[in-house]
Write an enzyme that holds these catalytic residues in place. Structure first.
Site, PDB file in Angstrom:
ATOM      1  CG  HIS A  10      -2.059   0.925   1.112  1.00  0.00           C
ATOM      2  ND1 HIS A  10      -1.965   2.258   1.428  1.00  0.00           N
ATOM      3  CD2 HIS A  10      -3.324   0.708   0.669  1.00  0.00           C
ATOM      4  CE1 HIS A  10      -3.140   2.818   1.183  1.00  0.00           C
ATOM      5  NE2 HIS A  10      -3.976   1.913   0.726  1.00  0.00           N
ATOM      6  CG  ASP A  47      -8.661  -4.352  -2.386  1.00  0.00           C
ATOM      7  OD1 ASP A  47      -9.829  -4.219  -1.978  1.00  0.00           O
ATOM      8  OD2 ASP A  47      -8.026  -3.452  -2.944  1.00  0.00           O
TER       9      ASP A  47
END
Ligand code: CMC
Length: 429
Positions: A306, A364
């Protein structure tokens, strides 16, 4: 240099620039006057060191794995509240009282139907269109159906447009799903809560009763809370940039949906599940880990890493728990994809490459397994993300429009093209 200024030296010129502090988080160097004072721009592709705005909505501390909405930790919101409460919080800045909450729920519920002509509008899409393509088109088309809420200078119209989008995007998402599978559209039902209504619109059929499973509804509601907002990510920045020109809100949200679609952003949940399916069995994991580490192979572990979180994504922890709850409720004891996910996570978290680069599972990684178990096809995963993120985009758009100092977003560039040259007639080229 005083405590609240910083200095930059460009050539032989040193300029003092103000340093601004937020309530929490790193200070920012205000470079608004840098060009006027030095003739130089800053250069930061991907905005890795640039705050594009001041915002009071969401705070992330990527090193500590913290996510706050209006100051409230995401795990507390997901544990104790429902999605519409988080919507209210993001939009109005405070948690609602009981009366405010029931009024808000009532207003959203009364906006869930879409103009009947929308159903005919859908017929223009190919049956096999990706539902995200349908979402980009149909949400943008709302501007053509609701003219009375496109004047962004009117606070009342802004609020009606906001309510309409929070209420109608799930209806359009369910229609996009029904359209691709060739089933009739299911109208919203006002006696159901927001998320149960969405499940009903997706999975009910006219020929038999459908009863929403409250465990699945609560799990999806929590998934919506986890995705509601996430500071100045790519799609939110897209919405702000589109909105900064004064474009109407429906068009701005359609722009956000377009950006979200990409696999580096909202498309990652679809990509993560496809990757788990491609890996297939636990014994093949080392091969994929090796590929992820290979500089010459473009393969990346989807659902890992991320831009901001350099510690475990706090949303991923709640997502993992939700995933187990859903599988238990549905009696799925043997889900090979979950086995692959758990083992992949275990191996990656102990691998030097991933430790050194601070690559952890993101939200996710587990959402795909959960949504698949609920019955959603992979092509709908990013659509569900868009349903949830709509409120974040709207809250950020409203905050920007209501900022008296708001300007059109207009980044500059480092030009690397040809210097000035003279036009040559075609016969001389
Ligand atoms: N697998 C393998 N290596 C990775 C991965 C990954 N998933 N992510 C980053 N790296 C490596 C990358 O190769 C680079 O290595 P090096 O420094 O040797 O060149 C280093 O880690 C830093 O990567 P980066 O691309 O410079 O980092 P970024 O902040 O630009 O990218 C990211 C962030 C999310 C785009 C990236 O981690 C990624 O592509 N992840 C997979 C896609 C994904 O899961 N996206 C969902 C994000 S969460 C939901 C959302 O917000 O939309």
């Amino acid at each position: 240099m005083s405590a609240n200024t910083g200095s930059i030296k460009v050539g032989d010129k040193t300029v003092e620039l103000p340093v601004r502090s937020g309530t929490i988080g790193p200070d920012v160097l205000d470079i608004g006057k840098l060009y006027a004072q030095t003739g130089a721009f800053t250069y930061d592709p991907g905005f890795t060191s640039t705050a594009s705005c001041a915002s009071g909505i969401t705070y992330i501390d990527g090193d500590e794995g913290v996510l706050l909405h209006r100051g409230y930790p995401i795990d507390q919101l997901a544990e104790h509240g429902d999605f519409l409460e988080t919507c209210y919080l993001l939009l109005y800045g405070e948690l609602p009282t009981a009366a405010q909450k029931s009024d808000f729920d009532y207003r959203i519920t009364r906006h869930t139907m879409v103009h009947e002509q929308m159903a005919r509008f859908f017929q223009g899409f190919r049956r096999d269109a990706h539902p995200m393509a349908v979402m980009v088109g149909s949400v943008g088309a709302l501007a053509a159906f609701y003219h009375d809420s496109t004047d962004i200078t009117d606070p009342k119209q802004r609020m009606i447009a906001s309510m309409r989008m929070i209420a109608k995007v799930p209806t359009l998402a369910a229609m996009a799903y029904k359209y691709t599978i060739g089933q009739p559209f299911v109208y919203p039902k006002n006696d159901l809560d927001y998320t149960s209504n969405f499940l009903n619109m997706c999975f009910a059929v006219p020929c038999e009763d459908y009863k929403v499973n409250p465990v699945l509804s609560r799990a999806l509601d929590r998934i919506f809370i986890l995705h509601a907002d996430h500071e100045q990510n790519a799609s939110t920045s897209t919405v702000r940039l589109a909105g900064s020109s004064g474009a109407n809100p429906f068009a701005c949200i359609a722009a956000g949906i377009a950006c979200l679609w990409g696999p580096a952003h909202g498309g990652a949940n679809e990509a993560a599940l496809k990757m788990l399916a491609e890996i297939g069995t636990v014994d093949r994991i080392p091969e994929f880990i090796a590929r992820a580490k290979d500089k010459n192979d473009p393969f990346r572990l989807m659902g890992f890493g991320h831009r901001v979180y350099k510690n475990y994504d706090p949303r991923a922890k709640i997502m993992q728990k939700t995933s187990h709850e859903v599988l238990a409720e549905l009696g799925i004891k043997d889900e090979p994809l979950l086995d692959v996910a758990l083992e992949l996570e275990r191996i990656a978290l102990n691998d030097e490459y991933f430790i050194e680069k601070k690559l952890y599972p993101n939200v996710d990684f587990y959402s795909g397994i959960t949504l698949k178990a609920m019955g959603f096809p992979t092509s709908m995963f990013t659509v569900l993300f868009a349903v949830a993120r709509t409120v974040g985009w709207i809250a950020q758009w409203k905050e920007m429009i209501e900022d008296p100092g708001q300007k059109i977003g207009r980044p500059r560039q480092l030009y690397t093209g040809a210097p000035q040259r003279d036009y040559q007639p075609i016969s001389k080229r």
